[in-house]
Design an enzyme around this catalytic site. Structure first.
Site, PDB file in Angstrom:
ATOM      1  N   ASP A  82      26.775   3.226  11.489  1.00 39.12           N
ATOM      2  CA  ASP A  82      26.695   4.385  12.071  1.00 39.12           C
ATOM      3  C   ASP A  82      27.265   4.661  13.384  1.00 39.12           C
ATOM      4  O   ASP A  82      27.346   3.487  14.106  1.00 39.12           O
ATOM      5  CB  ASP A  82      25.010   4.919  12.035  1.00 39.12           C
ATOM      6  CG  ASP A  82      24.116   3.930  12.621  1.00 39.12           C
ATOM      7  OD1 ASP A  82      24.410   2.767  12.790  1.00 39.12           O
ATOM      8  OD2 ASP A  82      23.272   4.351  13.423  1.00 39.12           O
ATOM      9  N   GLU A 146      21.403   2.066  13.092  1.00 33.76           N
ATOM     10  CA  GLU A 146      21.145   1.241  14.429  1.00 33.76           C
ATOM     11  C   GLU A 146      20.971   2.256  15.603  1.00 33.76           C
ATOM     12  O   GLU A 146      20.407   1.603  16.745  1.00 33.76           O
ATOM     13  CB  GLU A 146      22.338   0.372  14.568  1.00 33.76           C
ATOM     14  CG  GLU A 146      22.110  -0.874  15.505  1.00 33.76           C
ATOM     15  CD  GLU A 146      22.732  -0.316  16.726  1.00 33.76           C
ATOM     16  OE1 GLU A 146      22.366  -1.298  17.728  1.00 33.76           O
ATOM     17  OE2 GLU A 146      23.538   0.555  17.079  1.00 33.76           O
TER      18      GLU A 146
END
Length: 373
Positions: A82, A146
């Site tokens: 991400d 994350e």
């Protein structure tokens, strides 16, 4: 008259045999802001399942691929899929799709995630395809969520759902470090001190008890605090204790009956979370500390044979990691870990996020040397 919606993008296809720098551009072109990693996770999973030397596991939008050569050591190469949201500044170069500038090996790749951390993910994918017989068994971990609060971490979810997939002797997290090994990381915790008082009209202040004034001692302790520099396994970690948020006050004519300060403590990996919390309690006797965030530190593990071989392959003196990264999750489970990846961490999340083709290729070659020597 209604305007038809644009068709949903089709499945993304990744060529893992391509140059790692070009593969980075392909990854940038697949938008994967936190919470929307599915399309990229699909592409990663599909590409890895084409490789017969790997066993692939999917958990939500996290993908784990493992070799099974029964070597004497197993190492993890990990990275998150991400990114933070796309820039809102018009004309920014940190957008999707990617773009190039410059020539040859000095070309610069621009786009969201170029630094944090699709360059590192591209290196993982290229190695996964190229290393059919590495000298150590390798677990490649690609995880989601994350860049958001810790409770949603895809790596933490993997540890809950399938911890056996993450067992290893050593781990490398391909966060951007400008091509230098950064061992372990500082831990971080946040806590609040919230004194109470008695409200009164400020014209009769003696009838009240000012809660804001009770923060004076706390702020004085913070202002006079001298952060320690602590050596752990040959690396010197610098600690820090700072107020990061303060509140108080009701109106211009009211003695406040509540106030609060939030404090962040960054602590070296010589301490456990419990020891770090106790240090904070000792600094503020007589106050109740409300801990709101707790993330352990990580020891670098540079004394492990695999780590020493890795540092030798990189060919640079390792440095400490002052910020917190997911190496702490590995360390907490008994797997020593370091950070090592292409790109300058100071460019992460910026509107001009970029990485050089040379940095990506150098990172790839260092890891390839380590895993084939």
């Amino acid at each position: 008259m209604t305007t038809p919606h644009a068709p949903a993008p089709g499945p993304a296809i990744l060529d893992l045999a391509s140059d790692p720098a070009e593969l980075t551009a392909a990854l940038i072109d697949i938008e994967s802001v936190s919470g929307h990693e599915g399309r990229l996770a699909d592409a990663v999973e599909s590409a890895l399942r084409e490789l017969p030397h790997l066993r692939v596991h999917r958990d939500g939008d996290a993908v784990v691929a493992r070799t099974a050569a029964v070597r004497s050591e197993r190492v993890v190469l990990a990275g998150h899929l991400d990114t933070v949201p796309l820039p809102t500044v018009e004309g920014s170069r940190g957008t999707v799709p990617s773009s190039w500038s410059g020539q040859g090996d000095d070309r610069i790749l621009w786009g969201r995630g170029a630094t944090d951390m699709k360059g590192g993910v591209a290196v993982q994918l290229a190695l996964a395809a190229a290393l059919t017989q590495p000298n150590r068994d390798v677990t490649y971990v690609f995880y989601d969520h994350e860049e958001v609060d810790s409770a949603r971490s895809g790596l933490a979810r993997l540890y809950r759902n399938a911890p056996e997939l993450l067992e290893a002797d050593f781990a490398v997290l391909l966060e951007p470090t400008d091509g230098t090994v950064e061992g372990g990381c500082n831990g971080t915790l946040r806590f609040q001190i919230n004194p109470t008082g008695l409200a009164a009209h400020s014209g009769r202040a003696w009838r009240g008890d000012n809660a804001i004034h009770k923060l004076a001692e706390v702020l004085s302790t913070l202002a006079g605090y001298e952060p320690a520099s602590i050596e752990v396994e040959g690396l010197v970690y610098r600690e820090g204790l700072n107020a990061i948020r303060i509140r108080g006050g009701v109106a211009g004519n009211v003695i406040p009956d509540s106030a609060g300060v939030e404090i962040n403590y960054r602590f070296a990996p010589d301490k456990t979370l419990e020891q770090a919390q106790q240090h904070c309690r000792e600094l503020f006797p007589g106050h109740e500390l409300e801990f709101v965030d707790l993330s352990p530190a990580a020891r670098p593990g540079l004394d492990r044979p695999s780590a020493a071989a890795f540092v030798a392959a990189v060919g640079q003196e390792p440095k400490p990691k002052y910020g917190w990264t997911d190496v702490a999750r590995f360390s907490e489970k008994g797997v020593p870990a370091v950070n090592f990846g292409p790109g300058d961490a100071l460019l992460a999340h910026t509107d001009d996020e970029h990485v050089s083709a040379r940095a990506i290729r150098d990172c790839y070659r260092a890891l390839q040397d380590w895993l084939t020597a």
